[in-house]
Write an enzyme that holds these catalytic residues in place. Sequence first.
Site, PDB file in Angstrom:
ATOM      1  NE  ARG A 115      -2.222   1.265   3.569  1.00  0.00           N
ATOM      2  CZ  ARG A 115      -2.181   0.395   4.578  1.00  0.00           C
ATOM      3  NH1 ARG A 115      -2.819  -0.758   4.490  1.00  0.00           N
ATOM      4  NH2 ARG A 115      -1.504   0.675   5.671  1.00  0.00           N
ATOM      5  CG  HIS A 119      -3.853   2.007   9.576  1.00  0.00           C
ATOM      6  ND1 HIS A 119      -4.075   0.666   9.327  1.00  0.00           N
ATOM      7  CD2 HIS A 119      -4.910   2.445  10.322  1.00  0.00           C
ATOM      8  CE1 HIS A 119      -5.211   0.304   9.909  1.00  0.00           C
ATOM      9  NE2 HIS A 119      -5.724   1.348  10.511  1.00  0.00           N
ATOM     10  CE1 TYR A 172       3.586   1.929   9.229  1.00  0.00           C
ATOM     11  CE2 TYR A 172       3.038   3.853  10.562  1.00  0.00           C
ATOM     12  CZ  TYR A 172       2.662   2.875   9.649  1.00  0.00           C
ATOM     13  OH  TYR A 172       1.390   2.866   9.148  1.00  0.00           O
TER      14      TYR A 172
END
Length: 354
Positions: A265, A269, A277
């Site tokens: 992706r 998120h 990260y």
Amino acid sequence: MAKLGKDWGPLHPPVAAAEATDKLAKTDLSRERQLELYSYMKLNRMVEERLGNLYRQGKVVGGLYSSRGQEATSVGSAYALAPQDVMGPLIRNLGAMLVRGVKPREVMMQYMAKSDSPTGGKDGNTHFGDLKRGLVAPISMLGALIPVMAGVALAGRMQGRDLVALTYIGDGGTSTGDFHEGLNLAAVLHVPFVLIAENNGWAYSTPTSRQMRIKNIAIRAAAYGIPGEIVDGNDVLAVYETTKRAVERARSGGGPTLIEAKTFRMKGHAEHDDAGYVPKEQFEEWRTKDPIDRFERHLLGKGLASEEELRAIVAKIDAQLNEEVDFALASPMPPPERALEGVYEPSEPWEVSS
Ligand SMILES: Cc1ncc(C[n+]2csc(CCOP(=O)(O)OP(=O)(O)O)c2C)c(N)n1
Ligand SMILES: [Mg+2]
């Protein structure tokens, strides 16, 4: 004694990127159908881009969960289903919902919690289904759709209907109890069920190597005695062909299949997460494997479309989305009284027996 703390054992490298090749899987799909796949992938991405703009304008009432980079998995798998089949998407499977006939304006109104959105403003995410379109609503609890969809497959068989049930799960979601229980149940009942595990290497900020010792999720299928396949999730033709094979097997009484789609992706998120990260090199690496760019090169390289034709498809979607955004923005918010509607079954006041 093994040292605890930071000694977690060796890290296996993050999900290997799909092979650096433009050679996509073989297919018998006609030129028209391949162009349709292209349109759906573009629509998936462009709807999310519009939603991203609306989010920045403060119009989206909750979070926004992008599938950028994973469009081929959603679109290719949904495209392999027949109209009578039933699908349970997750909130990131916008492309799959679009293939099933969900309109961009429904999604936009839903994210803006408008009165005429599918949930009447009660939810700000794609938590809605429509059984007429063979869509079971996404559930936020990861894994929970797996036993539900195994149940849909069982119900279909008990009712003598020719349906296959398909749902999705992320790499993180494969570590839930529901994943194991649901897949085992489907396998034991030998129901027509297909599970697509989208392995994008991360479950929020947890890399796959920190939550499982195995490199390929597909090998979990062996534990349930069902076929497990690995597919290049950024090759829409490979996803389509692999899912089609699994769907045909399920339809002809061959039981469930677990398909692991290796993908990535290109976003955090959610829209509020900058994915700090994730090592930058991973984004760099996967940028070169963008599923839409790869499919464009395939269509052009094979002479299936000209640049003008592809540009015309994009221009058409763009014009459509202008209208959809305007419509969604202009539609009203729900009246406050709506909050209590549909929450409790209307009933007579309870009588308390003495
Ligand atoms: C049972 C359960 N546990 C935890 C969460 C919180 N949660 C939401 S998304 C997410 C990460 C999901 O990662 P993955 O399954 O890999 O899907 P991805 O977001 O990468 O598509 C977590 C932990 C949840 N929704 N449900
Ligand atoms: Mg993941």
